[in-house]
Design a protein around this motif. Structure first.
Motif, short mmCIF file in Angstrom:
data_model
loop_
_atom_site.label_atom_id
_atom_site.label_comp_id
_atom_site.label_asym_id
_atom_site.label_seq_id
_atom_site.Cartn_x
_atom_site.Cartn_y
_atom_site.Cartn_z
N SER A 154 1.45 -6.57 11.34
CA SER A 154 2.57 -6.26 10.44
C SER A 154 2.27 -5.13 9.46
N ASN A 155 0.99 -4.87 9.19
CA ASN A 155 0.56 -3.87 8.22
C ASN A 155 0.92 -4.21 6.79
N LEU A 156 1.31 -5.46 6.52
CA LEU A 156 1.55 -5.86 5.14
C LEU A 156 0.24 -5.86 4.38
N ILE A 157 0.28 -5.47 3.13
CA ILE A 157 -0.91 -5.36 2.30
C ILE A 157 -1.07 -6.62 1.47
N TYR A 201 -3.42 -10.54 -8.73
CA TYR A 201 -2.16 -10.02 -9.25
C TYR A 201 -2.40 -8.88 -10.23
N GLY A 202 -3.44 -8.93 -11.00
CA GLY A 202 -3.73 -7.92 -12.00
C GLY A 202 -4.40 -6.67 -11.46
N GLU A 203 -4.63 -6.63 -10.16
CA GLU A 203 -5.28 -5.48 -9.55
C GLU A 203 -4.48 -4.21 -9.85
N SER A 204 -5.18 -3.12 -10.06
CA SER A 204 -4.51 -1.89 -10.49
C SER A 204 -3.53 -1.36 -9.45
N THR A 205 -3.73 -1.66 -8.18
CA THR A 205 -2.83 -1.16 -7.15
C THR A 205 -1.79 -2.20 -6.72
N TRP A 206 -1.69 -3.30 -7.45
CA TRP A 206 -0.78 -4.37 -7.06
C TRP A 206 0.65 -3.87 -6.92
N GLU A 207 1.14 -3.12 -7.88
CA GLU A 207 2.53 -2.66 -7.84
C GLU A 207 2.76 -1.74 -6.65
N ASP A 208 1.82 -0.87 -6.36
CA ASP A 208 1.94 0.01 -5.19
C ASP A 208 1.96 -0.80 -3.90
N SER A 209 1.13 -1.83 -3.82
CA SER A 209 1.09 -2.69 -2.64
C SER A 209 2.42 -3.43 -2.48
N PHE A 210 2.95 -3.95 -3.57
CA PHE A 210 4.22 -4.65 -3.54
C PHE A 210 5.33 -3.72 -3.04
N ASP A 211 5.39 -2.52 -3.60
CA ASP A 211 6.41 -1.56 -3.20
C ASP A 211 6.29 -1.20 -1.72
N ALA A 212 5.07 -0.96 -1.26
CA ALA A 212 4.85 -0.59 0.14
C ALA A 212 5.26 -1.74 1.07
N ASN A 213 4.93 -2.97 0.70
CA ASN A 213 5.32 -4.12 1.52
C ASN A 213 6.83 -4.28 1.56
N PHE A 214 7.49 -4.11 0.43
CA PHE A 214 8.93 -4.25 0.37
C PHE A 214 9.60 -3.21 1.26
N ILE A 215 9.14 -1.97 1.19
CA ILE A 215 9.72 -0.90 2.01
C ILE A 215 9.49 -1.20 3.49
N LEU A 216 8.29 -1.63 3.86
CA LEU A 216 7.99 -1.96 5.25
C LEU A 216 8.89 -3.08 5.76
N LEU A 217 9.03 -4.14 4.98
CA LEU A 217 9.89 -5.25 5.39
C LEU A 217 11.35 -4.81 5.52
N ASN A 218 11.81 -4.04 4.57
CA ASN A 218 13.20 -3.62 4.57
C ASN A 218 13.51 -2.67 5.72
#
Length: 72
Positions: A8-11, A16-33
């Motif tokens: 699936s390539n989901l990250i 949660y506090g990881e510095s790249t968490w928001e980027d990972s969330f955004d990338a996963n959302f775009i991939l799913l959508n």
């Protein structure tokens, strides 16, 4: 530390506090959508040659949902 789930390539992030968490969330959302939430991305759906107004019918010989015109 972020890792990628295959195929699936989901990250996945370990914290949660990881510095790249928001980027990972955004990338996963775009991939799913854009890909994973589409019918054609499902293993048991065949949308080859789909036309406007077609319906999905289950084919027991292929064990897949297939797009076809509504029977008359």
């Amino acid at each position: 530390m972020a890792t990628s789930l295959t195929p699936s390539n989901l990250i996945v992030t370990d914290d949660y506090g990881e510095s790249t968490w928001e980027d990972s969330f955004d990338a996963n959302f775009i991939l799913l959508n854009n890909t994973l939430l589409k019918l054609g991305a499902l293993f048991d759906v065949d949308v080859t040659g789909i036309s406007d107004g077609d319906l999905l019918f289950y084919n027991t010989s292929t064990s897949k949902w297939e797009a076809k015109a509504e029977p008359t």
